[in-house]
Design a protein around this motif. Structure first.
Motif, PDB file in Angstrom:
ATOM      1  N   UNK A  86       1.000  -1.345   0.069  1.00 43.30           N
ATOM      2  CA  UNK A  86       0.050   0.294  -0.155  1.00 43.30           C
ATOM      3  C   UNK A  86       0.751   0.994  -0.607  1.00 43.30           C
ATOM      4  N   UNK A  87       2.037   0.776   0.945  1.00 39.22           N
ATOM      5  CA  UNK A  87       2.773   2.517   0.345  1.00 39.22           C
ATOM      6  C   UNK A  87       3.131   2.536  -0.243  1.00 39.22           C
ATOM      7  N   UNK A  88       3.445   1.650  -0.785  1.00 42.00           N
ATOM      8  CA  UNK A  88       3.899   1.615  -2.282  1.00 42.00           C
ATOM      9  C   UNK A  88       3.374   2.215  -3.583  1.00 42.00           C
ATOM     10  N   UNK A  89       2.197   2.327  -3.506  1.00 49.72           N
ATOM     11  CA  UNK A  89       0.987   2.479  -3.754  1.00 49.72           C
ATOM     12  C   UNK A  89       0.905   4.251  -4.125  1.00 49.72           C
ATOM     13  N   UNK A  90       0.677   4.534  -2.624  1.00 47.97           N
ATOM     14  CA  UNK A  90       0.499   6.368  -2.040  1.00 47.97           C
ATOM     15  C   UNK A  90       1.471   6.525  -2.710  1.00 47.97           C
ATOM     16  N   UNK A  91       2.896   6.086  -2.355  1.00 49.84           N
ATOM     17  CA  UNK A  91       4.365   7.186  -3.580  1.00 49.84           C
ATOM     18  C   UNK A  91       4.457   7.217  -4.639  1.00 49.84           C
ATOM     19  N   UNK A  92       3.528   5.917  -5.401  1.00 51.26           N
ATOM     20  CA  UNK A  92       3.482   6.710  -6.992  1.00 51.26           C
ATOM     21  C   UNK A  92       2.335   7.307  -6.848  1.00 51.26           C
ATOM     22  N   UNK A  94      -0.685   6.695  -6.635  1.00 50.56           N
ATOM     23  CA  UNK A  94      -2.097   5.892  -7.221  1.00 50.56           C
ATOM     24  C   UNK A  94      -3.116   6.822  -6.107  1.00 50.56           C
ATOM     25  N   UNK A  95      -4.790   7.112  -7.204  1.00 48.18           N
ATOM     26  CA  UNK A  95      -5.597   8.294  -6.358  1.00 48.18           C
ATOM     27  C   UNK A  95      -5.892   6.322  -6.190  1.00 48.18           C
ATOM     28  N   UNK A  96      -7.025   6.864  -4.404  1.00 47.74           N
ATOM     29  CA  UNK A  96      -7.811   5.549  -4.849  1.00 47.74           C
ATOM     30  C   UNK A  96      -7.575   3.952  -3.572  1.00 47.74           C
ATOM     31  N   UNK A  97      -6.071   4.182  -3.417  1.00 49.95           N
ATOM     32  CA  UNK A  97      -5.565   2.883  -2.909  1.00 49.95           C
ATOM     33  C   UNK A  97      -4.712   1.939  -3.749  1.00 49.95           C
ATOM     34  N   UNK A  98      -5.086   0.411  -2.972  1.00 49.42           N
ATOM     35  CA  UNK A  98      -4.553  -0.897  -3.899  1.00 49.42           C
ATOM     36  C   UNK A  98      -6.269  -0.876  -4.179  1.00 49.42           C
ATOM     37  N   UNK A  99      -7.548  -0.611  -3.990  1.00 49.51           N
ATOM     38  CA  UNK A  99      -9.179  -1.780  -4.322  1.00 49.51           C
ATOM     39  C   UNK A  99      -9.351  -1.403  -6.000  1.00 49.51           C
TER      40      UNK A  99
END
Length: 99
Positions: A86-92, A94-99
């Motif tokens: 999840x930290x990788x997605x937020x650092x990249x 990505x809006x909305x998280x991993x879902x």
């Protein structure tokens, strides 16, 4: 002023035009005619034009002997790359998280 004009007469021009037209007609008559894609795919013209030194082999007929029981299939995942968190997605960003 006569030096700027062509020395080709009308008669010679028409003769060469007829010769070119006859040549194109002969070439079009000799070319294969395809009516649909089934005829194109079943034709052997222009398919796999390899150089003379390339040997055609059947499917699943390798050039070296293989021990088929020793060959294993991969699970489809790459073990060298970790799964993103999840930290990788937020650092990249990505809006909305991993879902």
């Amino acid at each position: 002023m006569s030096n700027f004009h062509s020395t080709l007469s009308r008669r010679d021009f028409m003769k060469s035009l007829g010769v070119v037209g006859a040549g194109l007609g002969t070439m079009s008559a000799a070319a294969p005619v395809f009516h649909d894609l089934d005829e194109v795919t079943s034709s052997t013209l222009g398919i796999n034009k390899n150089p003379w030194w390339v040997k055609e082999r059947d499917f699943k007929n390798p050039t070296v002997p293989m021990d088929w029981p020793q060959i294993t299939r991969h699970a489809g995942t790459f073990k060298t790359l970790p799964r993103p968190t999840v930290a990788d997605f937020t650092k990249a960003g990505v809006v909305g998280g991993t879902s």
